[in-house]
Design a protein around this motif. Structure first.
Motif, PDB file in Angstrom:
ATOM      1  N   LEU A   7     -36.398  60.698-190.290  1.00  0.00           N
ATOM      2  CA  LEU A   7     -36.833  59.795-191.354  1.00  0.00           C
ATOM      3  C   LEU A   7     -35.723  58.806-191.675  1.00  0.00           C
ATOM      4  N   GLU A   8     -36.011  57.511-191.542  1.00  0.00           N
ATOM      5  CA  GLU A   8     -35.011  56.471-191.827  1.00  0.00           C
ATOM      6  C   GLU A   8     -35.571  55.565-192.923  1.00  0.00           C
ATOM      7  N   THR A   9     -34.950  55.612-194.104  1.00  0.00           N
ATOM      8  CA  THR A   9     -35.446  54.852-195.253  1.00  0.00           C
ATOM      9  C   THR A   9     -34.323  54.121-195.985  1.00  0.00           C
ATOM     10  N   SER A  10     -33.244  53.799-195.279  1.00  0.00           N
ATOM     11  CA  SER A  10     -32.054  53.247-195.933  1.00  0.00           C
ATOM     12  C   SER A  10     -32.211  51.804-196.381  1.00  0.00           C
ATOM     13  N   THR A  11     -33.054  51.042-195.696  1.00  0.00           N
ATOM     14  CA  THR A  11     -33.186  49.612-195.991  1.00  0.00           C
ATOM     15  C   THR A  11     -34.652  49.292-196.292  1.00  0.00           C
ATOM     16  N   THR A  12     -35.068  48.067-196.059  1.00  0.00           N
ATOM     17  CA  THR A  12     -36.451  47.677-196.353  1.00  0.00           C
ATOM     18  C   THR A  12     -37.437  48.250-195.351  1.00  0.00           C
ATOM     19  N   VAL A  13     -36.954  48.761-194.221  1.00  0.00           N
ATOM     20  CA  VAL A  13     -37.827  49.333-193.193  1.00  0.00           C
ATOM     21  C   VAL A  13     -37.996  50.830-193.437  1.00  0.00           C
ATOM     22  N   CYS A  14     -39.228  51.303-193.343  1.00  0.00           N
ATOM     23  CA  CYS A  14     -39.539  52.729-193.433  1.00  0.00           C
ATOM     24  C   CYS A  14     -39.919  53.185-192.032  1.00  0.00           C
ATOM     25  N   SER A  15     -39.132  54.107-191.460  1.00  0.00           N
ATOM     26  CA  SER A  15     -39.250  54.434-190.042  1.00  0.00           C
ATOM     27  C   SER A  15     -39.267  55.946-189.835  1.00  0.00           C
ATOM     28  N   VAL A  16     -40.167  56.420-188.955  1.00  0.00           N
ATOM     29  CA  VAL A  16     -40.299  57.844-188.652  1.00  0.00           C
ATOM     30  C   VAL A  16     -40.398  58.020-187.140  1.00  0.00           C
ATOM     31  N   ALA A  17     -39.743  59.050-186.609  1.00  0.00           N
ATOM     32  CA  ALA A  17     -39.798  59.308-185.163  1.00  0.00           C
ATOM     33  C   ALA A  17     -39.820  60.805-184.910  1.00  0.00           C
ATOM     34  N   LEU A  18     -40.324  61.170-183.733  1.00  0.00           N
ATOM     35  CA  LEU A  18     -40.359  62.573-183.321  1.00  0.00           C
ATOM     36  C   LEU A  18     -39.770  62.689-181.917  1.00  0.00           C
ATOM     37  N   LEU A  40     -44.236  56.591-196.407  1.00  0.00           N
ATOM     38  CA  LEU A  40     -43.499  57.585-195.636  1.00  0.00           C
ATOM     39  C   LEU A  40     -44.386  58.754-195.206  1.00  0.00           C
ATOM     40  N   ALA A  41     -45.134  59.331-196.128  1.00  0.00           N
ATOM     41  CA  ALA A  41     -45.998  60.472-195.778  1.00  0.00           C
ATOM     42  C   ALA A  41     -47.049  60.101-194.735  1.00  0.00           C
ATOM     43  N   PRO A  42     -47.758  58.953-194.863  1.00  0.00           N
ATOM     44  CA  PRO A  42     -48.715  58.573-193.816  1.00  0.00           C
ATOM     45  C   PRO A  42     -48.054  58.333-192.452  1.00  0.00           C
ATOM     46  N   LEU A  43     -46.829  57.804-192.453  1.00  0.00           N
ATOM     47  CA  LEU A  43     -46.126  57.597-191.190  1.00  0.00           C
ATOM     48  C   LEU A  43     -45.780  58.926-190.528  1.00  0.00           C
ATOM     49  N   ILE A  44     -45.365  59.896-191.333  1.00  0.00           N
ATOM     50  CA  ILE A  44     -45.075  61.220-190.790  1.00  0.00           C
ATOM     51  C   ILE A  44     -46.331  61.811-190.159  1.00  0.00           C
ATOM     52  N   ASP A  45     -47.440  61.713-190.869  1.00  0.00           N
ATOM     53  CA  ASP A  45     -48.715  62.223-190.346  1.00  0.00           C
ATOM     54  C   ASP A  45     -49.099  61.516-189.056  1.00  0.00           C
ATOM     55  N   GLN A  46     -48.906  60.196-189.017  1.00  0.00           N
ATOM     56  CA  GLN A  46     -49.245  59.422-187.825  1.00  0.00           C
ATOM     57  C   GLN A  46     -48.413  59.837-186.619  1.00  0.00           C
ATOM     58  N   VAL A  47     -47.111  59.992-186.831  1.00  0.00           N
ATOM     59  CA  VAL A  47     -46.209  60.351-185.736  1.00  0.00           C
ATOM     60  C   VAL A  47     -46.529  61.742-185.193  1.00  0.00           C
ATOM     61  N   VAL A  48     -46.791  62.676-186.079  1.00  0.00           N
ATOM     62  CA  VAL A  48     -47.104  64.048-185.655  1.00  0.00           C
ATOM     63  C   VAL A  48     -48.430  64.093-184.907  1.00  0.00           C
ATOM     64  N   ARG A  49     -49.434  63.395-185.420  1.00  0.00           N
ATOM     65  CA  ARG A  49     -50.742  63.376-184.760  1.00  0.00           C
ATOM     66  C   ARG A  49     -50.662  62.712-183.381  1.00  0.00           C
TER      67      ARG A  49
END
Length: 229
Positions: A7-18, A40-49
Motif C-alpha cells: 500500500l503506497e499512500t504517501s502523496t496524491t497517488v493511491c497505489s496498491v500492488a500484489l 484504498l479499500a476498493p483498490l485492495i479488493d481489485q488487486v486481490v480479485r
C-alpha cells in the motif's frame, strides 16, 4: 507461495500492488488528490480479485512509511495495520524516498546520484540523496530550497531531481549538473519489490508501536473566528 500486499499512500497517488515471490501479480492506482480514504479499500479488493486470490492468502502487508502527506500516511498505515491484525500476518515498511529512488535507478544508465523530492508546501521539500546503488548518502531532511541549495553536492557531479516537489525547484536550482525529470510518483509496485527483500530477511515492524515517519509535526490551523477575542 508467499504473497505480499503493498500500500503506497504517501502523496496524491493511491497505489496498491500484489507480489508473489517478488513477481508482480497485479497493481491498481488512482491519481486523484484526497482520494485515499474512499479508494484504498476498493483498490485492495481489485488487486486481490485480479490475481484470483483472497485476503486470507496474503502472507504480509507492506506500507510506505513516509515522509509525505500526513493524512495519506495515516490512512495507509491504519489500513495496513488493520489487515495485519485481522489476518495475523507481519507488517513491512519502506521509506517513501527510497521507493522513489529505486524507480528512477531502474533506468539510471548514467549512474548519477538521485534526489527524490516530496512537496512540503511553499519552497520546502522532503528530500534525500541516493547513489546509483540505491544507498542513501545522507539522512532524510525537510529542506527550504533557494539558489544555493545542493551547491556542494552539484559541484561533485550530476544529480537527478524528481518527485512532486522537484518541479517548483527547477527555476531555482540552475546549476548545470542539476537534472530534472517529471512524472515520478511513488508506486506500490516498487514498494513491493523493496519490501519483499525485507520480508525475506524478517525485517518486520512492531505492529503495536509502528508509526509513519512524518518528519514534521502536523499543524492544524484554527478558523479565523476562533482566534478573535
Amino acid at each position: 507461495m508467499p504473497l505480499l500486499l503493498s500500500l503506497e499512500t504517501s502523496t496524491t497517488v493511491c497505489s496498491v500492488a500484489l507480489h508473489e515471490n517478488n513477481t508482480l501479480l497485479s497493481m491498481a492506482e488512482v491519481h486523484r488528490e484526497h482520494s485515499h480514504a474512499s479508494k484504498l479499500a476498493p483498490l485492495i479488493d481489485q488487486v486481490v480479485r485480479t490475481a484470483d486470490v483472497t485476503l486470507k492468502d496474503i502472507s504480509a502487508v507492506a506500507v510506505a512509511s513516509g515522509p509525505g502527506s500526513y493524512t495519506g500516511l495515516r490512512i495507509g498505515t491504519s489500513t495496513a495495520k488493520g489487515l495485519c491484525y485481522a489476518l495475523s500476518i507481519p507488517l513491512v515498511a519502506v521509506g517513501t524516498l527510497e521507493i522513489m529512488a529505486a524507480q528512477v535507478n531502474a533506468t539510471n544508465v548514467s549512474k548519477a546520484r538521485l534526489c527524490p523530492m516530496i512537496d512540503a508546501r511553499r519552497m520546502e521539500v522532503y528530500c534525500q540523496i541516493f547513489d546509483a546503488g540505491n544507498t542513501a548518502l545522507q539522512a532524510v531532511e525537510a529542506k527550504v530550497i533557494d539558489e544555493h541549495s545542493f551547491e556542494k553536492e552539484l559541484e561533485e557531479g550530476p544529480i537527478i531531481f524528481f518527485g512532486n516537489g522537484a518541479d517548483k525547484c527547477r527555476p531555482v536550482i540552475t546549476h548545470p549538473n542539476a537534472i530534472f525529470i517529471s512524472g515520478i510518483t511513488p508506486s506500490a509496485a516498487n514498494l513491493g519489490a523493496l519490501a519483499w527483500t525485507k520480508f525475506q530477511q524478517q525485517r518486520i515492524e512492531d505492529l503495536v508501536h509502528f508509526e509513519p515517519f512524518y518528519l514534521k509535526e502536523f499543524m492544524i490551523k484554527k478558523p479565523a473566528s476562533l482566534n478573535q477575542p
